[in-house]
Motif scaffolding. Structure first.
Motif, short mmCIF file in Angstrom:
data_model
loop_
_atom_site.label_atom_id
_atom_site.label_comp_id
_atom_site.label_asym_id
_atom_site.label_seq_id
_atom_site.Cartn_x
_atom_site.Cartn_y
_atom_site.Cartn_z
N SER A 92 0.84 -1.20 0.00
CA SER A 92 0.00 0.00 0.00
C SER A 92 0.88 1.25 0.00
N VAL A 93 0.36 2.29 -0.64
CA VAL A 93 1.01 3.60 -0.63
C VAL A 93 0.22 4.50 0.30
N ILE A 94 0.84 4.93 1.37
CA ILE A 94 0.14 5.75 2.36
C ILE A 94 0.03 7.17 1.85
N SER A 95 1.12 7.71 1.35
CA SER A 95 1.10 9.06 0.79
C SER A 95 2.25 9.22 -0.19
N MET A 96 2.10 10.20 -1.06
CA MET A 96 3.16 10.57 -1.99
C MET A 96 3.23 12.08 -2.05
N GLY A 97 4.38 12.57 -2.44
CA GLY A 97 4.49 14.02 -2.50
C GLY A 97 5.71 14.48 -3.25
N TRP A 98 5.84 15.78 -3.33
CA TRP A 98 6.97 16.43 -3.99
C TRP A 98 7.69 17.34 -3.01
N TYR A 99 9.00 17.26 -3.03
CA TYR A 99 9.86 18.15 -2.28
C TYR A 99 10.77 18.84 -3.28
N ARG A 100 11.37 19.93 -2.86
CA ARG A 100 12.31 20.60 -3.75
C ARG A 100 13.48 21.15 -2.95
N ARG A 101 14.62 21.24 -3.64
CA ARG A 101 15.81 21.80 -3.04
C ARG A 101 16.47 22.73 -4.04
N SER A 102 16.64 23.96 -3.65
CA SER A 102 17.37 24.92 -4.46
C SER A 102 18.75 25.12 -3.84
N PRO A 103 19.69 25.68 -4.59
CA PRO A 103 21.05 25.84 -4.08
C PRO A 103 21.07 26.54 -2.71
N GLU A 104 21.87 26.01 -1.83
CA GLU A 104 22.07 26.58 -0.50
C GLU A 104 20.85 26.48 0.39
N LYS A 105 19.87 25.67 0.01
CA LYS A 105 18.68 25.50 0.85
C LYS A 105 18.48 24.03 1.13
N GLN A 106 17.70 23.75 2.16
CA GLN A 106 17.38 22.37 2.48
C GLN A 106 16.23 21.91 1.59
N ARG A 107 15.96 20.62 1.64
CA ARG A 107 14.86 20.07 0.86
C ARG A 107 13.55 20.31 1.62
N THR A 109 -2.45 12.09 0.36
CA THR A 109 -2.61 10.76 0.94
C THR A 109 -3.42 9.87 0.00
N SER A 110 -3.50 8.61 0.35
CA SER A 110 -4.26 7.66 -0.48
C SER A 110 -5.74 8.02 -0.50
N SER A 111 -6.20 8.71 0.53
CA SER A 111 -7.60 9.12 0.58
C SER A 111 -7.84 10.48 -0.05
N GLY A 112 -6.76 11.10 -0.53
CA GLY A 112 -6.91 12.36 -1.26
C GLY A 112 -6.68 13.62 -0.46
N LEU A 113 -6.26 13.49 0.78
CA LEU A 113 -5.98 14.68 1.57
C LEU A 113 -4.69 15.32 1.07
N THR A 114 -4.73 16.61 0.85
CA THR A 114 -3.58 17.31 0.30
C THR A 114 -3.00 18.31 1.30
N ASN A 115 -1.73 18.60 1.08
CA ASN A 115 -1.02 19.57 1.91
C ASN A 115 -0.06 20.32 1.00
N TYR A 116 -0.05 21.66 1.11
CA TYR A 116 0.78 22.48 0.25
C TYR A 116 1.65 23.42 1.06
N ALA A 117 2.82 23.71 0.54
CA ALA A 117 3.63 24.78 1.10
C ALA A 117 2.90 26.10 0.84
N ASP A 118 3.04 27.03 1.76
CA ASP A 118 2.37 28.32 1.59
C ASP A 118 2.79 29.01 0.29
N SER A 119 4.03 28.82 -0.09
CA SER A 119 4.57 29.53 -1.26
C SER A 119 3.96 29.06 -2.58
N VAL A 120 3.33 27.89 -2.59
CA VAL A 120 2.77 27.37 -3.85
C VAL A 120 1.24 27.27 -3.80
N GLN A 121 0.66 27.53 -2.62
CA GLN A 121 -0.79 27.46 -2.48
C GLN A 121 -1.47 28.34 -3.52
#
Length: 120
Positions: free
Chosen positions: A29-44, A51-63
């Protein structure tokens, strides 16, 4: 478990890109999937997750600009990115929280990363 991501590239500010990521291999089973990003000199950092049930979560910067969706039957997620800004430039990594077997603990997997460049 392997994660195959695609869809990165270069685009001008205000443009759009669509990323996709497919999980394959031994998956109970896949519980959740997502995207992370890392730009130079920053953390990921988290961009968006679903989630598998469709619950979503977004970073404020991309909302309001990015939309994450998934096809459970294909173990695939998509990230529609509209209104791209230069600060969205980064390497984007796909992540999956997976239970490989019914009896196993959850395991985190990462894709190889795909470059997104927003520049005029």
């Amino acid at each position: 478990v392997q994660l195959q991501a695609s869809g990165g590239g270069s685009v001008q500010p205000g443009g759009s890109l669509r990323l996709s990521c497919t999980a394959s291999g031994t998956i109970f089973s896949v519980i959740s999937m997502g995207w992370y990003r890392r730009s130079p000199e920053k953390q990921r950092d988290l961009v968006a997750s679903i989630t598998s049930s469709g619950l979503t979560n977004y970073a404020d910067s991309v909302q309001g600009r990015f939309i994450i969706s998934r096809d459970n039957a294909k173990n695939t997620i998509y990230l529609q990115m509209d209104g791209l800004k230069p600060e969205d430039t980064a390497v984007y990594y796909c992540n999956a929280d997976v239970r490989p077997y019914s009896w196993s603990a959850r395991v985190d997997y990462w894709g190889q990363g795909t470059q997104v460049t927003v520049s005029s």
